[in-house]
Write a protein that holds these residues in place. Structure first.
Motif, PDB file in Angstrom:
ATOM      1  N   LEU A 257      -5.923  16.766 123.182  1.00 39.28           N
ATOM      2  CA  LEU A 257      -7.309  16.898 123.611  1.00 39.28           C
ATOM      3  C   LEU A 257      -7.440  16.179 124.944  1.00 39.28           C
ATOM      4  CD1 LEU A 257      -9.292  16.152 120.311  1.00 39.28           C
ATOM      5  CD2 LEU A 257      -8.571  18.363 121.221  1.00 39.28           C
ATOM      6  N   LEU A 258      -7.930  16.888 125.940  1.00 39.15           N
ATOM      7  CA  LEU A 258      -8.058  16.337 127.293  1.00 39.15           C
ATOM      8  C   LEU A 258      -9.533  16.220 127.650  1.00 39.15           C
ATOM      9  CD1 LEU A 258      -6.650  15.582 130.045  1.00 39.15           C
ATOM     10  CD2 LEU A 258      -6.993  17.987 130.680  1.00 39.15           C
ATOM     11  N   PHE A 259      -9.953  15.015 128.044  1.00 37.07           N
ATOM     12  CA  PHE A 259     -11.328  14.775 128.457  1.00 37.07           C
ATOM     13  C   PHE A 259     -11.325  14.246 129.892  1.00 37.07           C
ATOM     14  CE2 PHE A 259     -11.072  14.232 123.877  1.00 37.07           C
ATOM     15  CZ  PHE A 259     -12.121  15.037 123.431  1.00 37.07           C
ATOM     16  N   LEU A 260     -12.034  14.936 130.772  1.00 39.55           N
ATOM     17  CA  LEU A 260     -12.095  14.568 132.188  1.00 39.55           C
ATOM     18  C   LEU A 260     -13.529  14.246 132.587  1.00 39.55           C
ATOM     19  CD1 LEU A 260      -9.756  17.312 133.717  1.00 39.55           C
ATOM     20  CD2 LEU A 260      -9.120  15.057 132.839  1.00 39.55           C
ATOM     21  N   ASN A 261     -13.691  13.362 133.543  1.00 41.79           N
ATOM     22  CA  ASN A 261     -14.999  12.966 134.061  1.00 41.79           C
ATOM     23  C   ASN A 261     -15.005  13.198 135.560  1.00 41.79           C
ATOM     24  OD1 ASN A 261     -17.276  11.517 135.017  1.00 41.79           O
ATOM     25  ND2 ASN A 261     -17.244  10.245 133.175  1.00 41.79           N
TER      26      ASN A 261
END
Length: 625
Positions: A257-261
């Motif tokens: 799971l990849l979370f970017l801001n």
């Protein structure tokens, strides 16, 4: 958006959030948004509020028109979920209003990766090219979001299509993607990488992205360009790496799971699952719920680079210490075997001789053929290779219709094959239908009997090399002294001319728990306790820096070389032992020699007892020993 499962999940989250907010903020004052259900006295969102949330918050794009229609229908059914005639009346639905909204402006059809501006100034050869591409104009489709700088959130599970497969299916599309996206500028890439790059472009300055992706991009060459994009913008917020755990039980995928801001982060939270993966339907809750099953770390975003990302947790200090040693790639060349793309045709079993010819068995034809020796090479495949000794299997030969000239592999012309080895050519012609099927007919025509990937052919016939399989449960290498060829399920290692130590020293180090530990921590793990041994993962492996000018270090080196030679001899004796008693005695000698090699290798790395325990506990846990 596919059939809308992610959009439905997001919509449900919004519904729950808004209902909770209204309940906590005097619901009686928000009569257009909520009402009290007379059946159970509970507060509910009005149908009008549910429609408002849907039409102003949820948007989707898919290239498949049918998927778009299914997605819209699923969302509309979600609007009506739990409603009755009475609840619709109580939900303050205006008399003139329709019960269901029109989602034509919310879920759109098109290729979200290609905009119409790509074709500006380009000559369109065929009228249906635009239809096939189906370019999507984000600014015109979603003007409000684009005026605000982009979306607040981009979510999904993008399609996984390897570039080599895309090139075979639609080279024109492959070329467009390569010209538009940095993530697709490498030799090999995957479509999910460019969906991440596009997702970042669609975020507003404070937006967030959340994708389910293959975890291969985290530490492979395929993901280097995407890692560069993320590292440069310091976009990484959180990464949950599921290792070999199968998130989707119906298919084998290695997931993260990849979370970017989009605003950037100061620290990135990393977590890797290390719990059981072989139990059927084993639970894999998130790190916050089961910290014992996860390795977690927090890394300054400024320290992330295009280099592979390592999620090491408490073993991070040990890895940092090990990386002070020279990397394998700096002292040795690591290369893959050649690729035929039709091993059942080219790979043969030797069954004896027939005069000047060799009798061989063909897996493709399930029969024997007498062939000339000219183009037959002794070969090893990945599953042929064990620790210090080849595994027991029939002697394998490889048809190699090539000659190496000035370091380049040149396919022998068909007319020359007919003169030099007519039986070999006749056999290949007998298999022509199978060879023509490769990569959807890519090799049809002149040179139809070529390899799919004729690589490294000038590197196999050396006096000695270390060879190793692609997939293993522990470091397993042997010393090849017979100039064997390799197919692409195996790799080889040769020392650079400037390296002064013995190849047998490196063989012993690679067969120690150190390689298993390092690749388990930094490479790609697979189901069943297996992991990959390939060039990209092997090159960074730290090798003890031995100074041969120092007597004590040279003595250490020579002792390990002697023990490695003993291991080679002992394994040969074990393979030829005729009784169980003999095998038991030899196996005890092997175990004792193995333990002494490990002890000396640990000394070279200057490991403490605690660090040795980390290496051995990690190795034993993951290999099931």
């Amino acid at each position: 958006c596919g059939s809308g499962s992610f959009l439905i999940g997001a919509y449900q989250y919004l519904l729950d959030h808004c209902l909770k907010w209204h309940i906590e903020h005097t619901p009686e004052n928000h009569k257009k948004a909520v009402y009290k259900d007379t059946r159970n006295g509970q507060w509910r969102l009005t149908i009008e509020e549910k429609k408002r949330l849907l039409t102003t918050h949820i948007f989707g794009v898919d290239i498949d028109p049918q998927a778009v229609e299914v997605s819209k229908l699923s969302l509309l059914l979600k609007v009506l979920e739990g409603e009755t005639d009475q609840s619709l009346r109580m939900g303050l639905l205006p008399f003139s209003d329709r019960a269901l909204p029109n989602l034509a402006d919310n879920v759109r059809c098109g290729n979200s990766l290609i905009g119409p501006d790509y074709f500006t100034g380009r000559l369109i050869n065929h009228a249906d090219d635009m239809t096939r591409v189906n370019p999507f104009d984000w600014k015109r489709a979603f003007p409000d979001a684009m005026k605000d700088g982009g979306f607040d959130c981009v979510i999904g599970n993008p399609p996984y299509v390897r570039s080599i497969n895309l090139k075979e299916q639609a080279q024109w599309l492959w070329e467009i993607y390569r010209s538009l996206y940095r993530a697709a500028s490498a030799r090999e890439w995957d479509t999910y990488l460019i969906f991440v790059e596009k997702g970042l472009e669609l975020l507003n300055p404070h937006g967030t992205l959340g994708f389910i992706l293959p975890n291969k991009f985290v530490n492979s060459g395929v993901g280097e360009n995407l890692r560069a994009i993320i590292a440069r913008g310091r976009y990484l917020d959180k990464l949950l790496h599921f290792g070999a755990f199968q998130v989707f039980p119906q298919v084998t995928t290695y997931t993260c799971l990849l979370f970017l801001n989009a605003a950037g982060t100061s620290f990135a939270k990393l977590a890797r699952y290390v719990g059981p993966v072989n139990q059927k339907d084993a639970p894999c809750p998130l790190p916050e719920e089961t910290p014992g099953l996860w390795i977690t770390s927090e890394v300054p975003s400024a320290e992330l680079t295009p280099a592979p990302w390592v999620i090491a947790g408490s073993t991070g200090d040990l890895l940092i210490k090990l990386r002070q040693q020279p990397a394998l790639g700096s002292i040795a060349d690591v290369f893959q075997g050649t690729g035929t793309r039709a091993d059942r045709v080219y790979l043969l079993e030797e069954r004896g001789s027939k005069g000047a010819l060799l009798r061989v068995y063909s897996y493709e034809k399930d029969t024997e053929f007498p062939l000339e020796r000219t183009f037959l090479k002794r070969v090893l495949r990945g599953r042929s290779i064990g620790r210090y000794e080849p595994k027991k299997e029939p002697k394998l030969l490889l048809i190699v219709p090539y000659e190496v000239i000035n370091g380049k592999s040149i396919l022998v012309p068909e007319k020359n094959l007919a003169q030099i080895a007519p039986r070999t050519l006749a056999y290949l012609r007998d298999c022509k239908a199978r060879l023509d099927e490769r990569e959807k007919g890519r090799f049809k025509g002149a040179g139809w009997y070529c390899y799919g990937r004729p690589q490294n052919m000038d590197r196999f016939e050396v006096a000695q090399k270390i060879v190793l399989p692609d997939v293993v449960s522990r470091g397993s290498c042997l010393l090849d002294r017979q100039a064997a060829w390799l197919i692409d399920t195996a790799y080889a290692i040769t020392l650079k001319p400037t390296t002064c130590f013995d190849l047998r020293f490196l063989l012993a180090v690679l067969n120690s728990p150190m390689l298993t530990y390092f690749l388990m921590e930094t490479g790609t793990t697979l189901r069943g306790g297996y992991f990959r041994m390939k060039t990209a993962y092997l090159n960074p492996f730290p090798v003890p820096n031995v100074d041969m000018s120092r007597p004590s270090e040279k003595h250490h080196h020579d002792r390990i070389v002697d023990l490695a030679e003993s291991m080679l001899a002992l394994h040969k004796h074990l393979a030829s032992a005729s009784s169980a008693a003999q095998k038991t005695v030899i196996q005890r000698q092997i175990d004792a020699t193995d333990a002494e090699i490990d002890r000396l290798v640990y000394e070279l790395y200057d490991l403490t007892d605690e660090e040795i325990a980390i290496v051995e506990s990690s190795t034993n846990r993951k290999t099931g020993q």
